[in-house]
Design an enzyme around this catalytic site. Structure first.
Site, PDB file in Angstrom:
ATOM      1  N   TYR A  65       0.798  -2.084 -12.055  1.00 44.93           N
ATOM      2  CA  TYR A  65      -0.610  -2.129 -12.472  1.00 44.93           C
ATOM      3  C   TYR A  65      -0.787  -1.518 -13.859  1.00 44.93           C
ATOM      4  O   TYR A  65      -1.806  -0.895 -14.148  1.00 44.93           O
ATOM      5  CB  TYR A  65      -1.515  -1.448 -11.423  1.00 44.93           C
ATOM      6  CG  TYR A  65      -1.303  -2.032 -10.045  1.00 44.93           C
ATOM      7  CD1 TYR A  65      -1.712  -3.324  -9.761  1.00 44.93           C
ATOM      8  CD2 TYR A  65      -0.636  -1.319  -9.044  1.00 44.93           C
ATOM      9  CE1 TYR A  65      -1.482  -3.889  -8.508  1.00 44.93           C
ATOM     10  CE2 TYR A  65      -0.402  -1.873  -7.797  1.00 44.93           C
ATOM     11  CZ  TYR A  65      -0.831  -3.159  -7.534  1.00 44.93           C
ATOM     12  OH  TYR A  65      -0.600  -3.721  -6.304  1.00 44.93           O
ATOM     13  N   GLU A  97       4.658  -6.111   2.283  1.00 47.02           N
ATOM     14  CA  GLU A  97       4.546  -6.738   0.950  1.00 47.02           C
ATOM     15  C   GLU A  97       4.088  -5.718  -0.094  1.00 47.02           C
ATOM     16  O   GLU A  97       3.004  -5.852  -0.666  1.00 47.02           O
ATOM     17  CB  GLU A  97       3.614  -7.956   0.978  1.00 47.02           C
ATOM     18  CG  GLU A  97       2.264  -7.663   1.594  1.00 47.02           C
ATOM     19  CD  GLU A  97       1.336  -8.869   1.645  1.00 47.02           C
ATOM     20  OE1 GLU A  97       1.826  -9.993   1.799  1.00 47.02           O
ATOM     21  OE2 GLU A  97       0.114  -8.646   1.539  1.00 47.02           O
ATOM     22  N   PRO A  98       4.909  -4.724  -0.381  1.00 45.86           N
ATOM     23  CA  PRO A  98       4.513  -3.732  -1.382  1.00 45.86           C
ATOM     24  C   PRO A  98       4.582  -4.273  -2.801  1.00 45.86           C
ATOM     25  O   PRO A  98       5.365  -5.186  -3.089  1.00 45.86           O
ATOM     26  CB  PRO A  98       5.539  -2.609  -1.199  1.00 45.86           C
ATOM     27  CG  PRO A  98       6.670  -3.199  -0.465  1.00 45.86           C
ATOM     28  CD  PRO A  98       6.266  -4.499   0.143  1.00 45.86           C
ATOM     29  N   CYS A 148     -12.356   1.975 -28.373  1.00 44.67           N
ATOM     30  CA  CYS A 148     -13.690   2.541 -28.622  1.00 44.67           C
ATOM     31  C   CYS A 148     -14.451   2.760 -27.318  1.00 44.67           C
ATOM     32  O   CYS A 148     -15.434   2.042 -27.027  1.00 44.67           O
ATOM     33  CB  CYS A 148     -14.454   1.632 -29.565  1.00 44.67           C
ATOM     34  SG  CYS A 148     -13.616   1.484 -31.136  1.00 44.67           S
ATOM     35  N   GLY A 174       0.785  -1.233   0.000  1.00 43.30           N
ATOM     36  CA  GLY A 174       0.000   0.000   0.000  1.00 43.30           C
ATOM     37  C   GLY A 174       0.811   1.275   0.000  1.00 43.30           C
ATOM     38  O   GLY A 174       0.235   2.358  -0.102  1.00 43.30           O
TER      39      GLY A 174
HETATM   40  C1  LIG Z   1      -2.820  -8.660  -0.159  1.00 43.96           C
HETATM   41  C2  LIG Z   1      -2.104  -7.568  -0.874  1.00 43.96           C
HETATM   42  N1  LIG Z   1      -0.848  -7.273  -0.516  1.00 43.96           N
HETATM   43  C3  LIG Z   1      -0.148  -6.313  -1.144  1.00 43.96           C
HETATM   44  C4  LIG Z   1      -0.700  -5.592  -2.170  1.00 43.96           C
HETATM   45  C5  LIG Z   1       0.141  -4.557  -2.853  1.00 43.96           C
HETATM   46  O1  LIG Z   1      -0.377  -3.298  -2.792  1.00 43.96           O
HETATM   47  P1  LIG Z   1       0.515  -2.092  -3.316  1.00 43.96           P
HETATM   48  O2  LIG Z   1       0.837  -2.367  -4.724  1.00 43.96           O
HETATM   49  O3  LIG Z   1      -0.326  -0.894  -3.145  1.00 43.96           O
HETATM   50  O4  LIG Z   1       1.731  -2.048  -2.459  1.00 43.96           O
HETATM   51  C6  LIG Z   1      -2.014  -5.839  -2.565  1.00 43.96           C
HETATM   52  C7  LIG Z   1      -2.630  -5.058  -3.645  1.00 43.96           C
HETATM   53  O5  LIG Z   1      -3.764  -5.130  -3.972  1.00 43.96           O
HETATM   54  C8  LIG Z   1      -2.733  -6.868  -1.910  1.00 43.96           C
HETATM   55  O6  LIG Z   1      -3.989  -7.171  -2.259  1.00 43.96           O
END
Ligand SMILES: Cc1ncc(COP(=O)(O)O)c(C=O)c1O
Length: 411
Positions: free
Chosen positions: A359, A261-262, A330, A222
């Site tokens: 993403y 876990e980013p 479109c 996040g």
């Molecule tokens: C369980 C979990 N962990 C980590 C992330 C990674 O989030 P971010 O890319 O914002 O760090 C997500 C994203 O949806 C997630 O669902």
């Protein structure tokens, strides 16, 4: 002031030799982001995973692996890819949402730790595998994120077991002898100020303190990145100085590691989407610039109204003019930027859409039956030696694949 263009000469060479649309990834940026986070957490015994949903290209996974970072996988496909890339099962956390029974057995057979966020699924896991290890995803009832669609905790969120259900969780754990190794939360994506994470972290730590044998608390991903020119990078130093000691003390007292876990934080700023301006349509009050890419390649602006800086690679010093930069799909919503000042754009100019490493390609589709962009890797030690890591698919190849894979009654 627009954002600076990273490595303009490399991007120009990529556009010239590989063409567009093309995603370009810079190894250097990913390495720096991993180091930044490790650095900010140095006083806390910690572990980093990478949420591979942000960008699962094997080249990126290879770099993640080399850096000693593990994997957060959310589907059997992601799990399989991680294992085939050589991640060890103990380096992967499986956090499927609304996991099917088949997915549960599959993940268990792969010997990875399951992170379960629904009571009924926990019960099913306990019945199938009494005595197994497990991690539980809690909903701390505090959410945050850059858009309501990416807030993944709180009353409106489908994710995690609400923290009020702790007595029920304990009862299922005890009934099936499940060993709780970790407590997890992920409260949302694109959080601009890590201090907002803290309210949720406090909830999680309070629960974690009740489990003396817990090995880790996973605080999720996040962490936001600055997409707009006036946004600053996350102040991780501030986060560390305000909360690091508390996390370190918790970790010491309870003998638990702290995991993060980013996804976005590691890879977003490493990516640039190159596109060519194919069409200038000046309607007087509005000037549309049509490009050879679209929401099928980068859906974030359409889906979340997200901002991505757009720079003119071919005419960087041109006078600033307002444009609507639109794709070739479109849909009226297929728009990368509205009324955005960009250095004067001419047909044929190459545009660089910044901060698209996360993403972007992982959410891309063949909508309108258009092929996916090529992908290019720029190595840190010799950026000039960039190489194509995914070939551009031609329309004929795309159609050929669909025809080959289709199941049709014989004529
Ligand atoms: C369980 C979990 N962990 C980590 C992330 C990674 O989030 P971010 O890319 O914002 O760090 C997500 C994203 O949806 C997630 O669902």
């Amino acid at each position: 002031m627009p954002k600076p263009l990273p490595f303009p000469e490399i991007l120009t060479r990529v556009a010239r030799s590989v063409g567009t649309p093309t995603y370009v990834y810079f190894e250097r940026t990913i390495r720096k982001q991993i180091e930044r986070l490790h650095g900010a957490l140095e006083m806390v015994p910690h572990r980093l995973l990478y949420a591979m949903k942000a960008n699962g290209h094997p080249q990126i996974l290879r770099q993640i692996q080399t850096a000693g970072v593990g994997i957060d996988a959310v589907s059997p496909g992601e799990l399989l890819l991680a294992l085939r890339m050589g991640f060890r099962p103990e380096d992967v956390l499986f956090s499927a949402n609304n996991m099917t029974t088949g997915e549960m057995h599959f993940a268990h057979r792969q010997k990875v730790l399951l992170n379960i966020g629904e009571l009924s699924r926990l019960e099913a896991y306990g019945k199938a595998y009494p005595g197994a290890d497990v991690c539980i995803r809690l909903n701390p009832q505090v959410g945050a994120g850059h858009h309501e669609h990416v807030i993944t905790a709180g009353a409106d969120s489908k994710f995690g077991i609400p923290v009020e259900f702790m007595p029920e969780i304990i009862s299922v754990l005890e009934q099936h002898g499940l060993r709780l190794r970790g407590l997890h939360q992920h409260i949302g994506s694109g959080i601009p100020d890590p201090a907002t994470l803290w309210d949720a972290v406090s909830v999680l730590l309070k629960q974690a303190a009740e489990f003396p044998d817990l090995e880790f608390v996973n605080l999720g991903g996040g962490l936001g990145v600055p997409y707009r020119p006036d946004e600053s990078p996350l102040d991780l130093g501030d986060f560390a100085s305000r909360f690091g000691d508390t996390l370190a003390a918790f970790s010491r007292t309870h003998d638990t590691e702290v995991w993060f876990e980013p996804g976005r934080f590691f890879v977003a700023e490493a990516g640039v989407l190159l596109a060519t301006a194919t069409t200038i349509k000046d309607n007087g009050d509005r000037c549309f610039v049509g490009v050879d890419s679209g929401m099928n390649h980068l859906v974030r602006p359409t889906m979340y109204g997200s901002y991505h800086e757009i720079l003119n690679l071919t005419n960087p010093d041109g006078a600033l003019r307002p444009y609507d930069v639109v794709g070739n799909i479109c849909e009226t919503g297929d728009r990368f930027a509205k009324n955005r000042e960009v250095a004067e754009i001419r047909e044929g100019d190459w545009l660089a859409i910044l901060d698209t490493g996360a993403y972007g390609m992982s959410m891309a589709s063949h909508y309108n039956l258009r092929a996916l962009p090529a992908e290019v890797w720029v190595p840190e030690d010799n950026p000039a030696q960039f190489r194509v890591i995914s070939e551009r698919q031609s329309p004929a190849q795309l159609v050929g694949r669909i025809m080959r894979e289709a199941v049709m009654p014989s004529a």
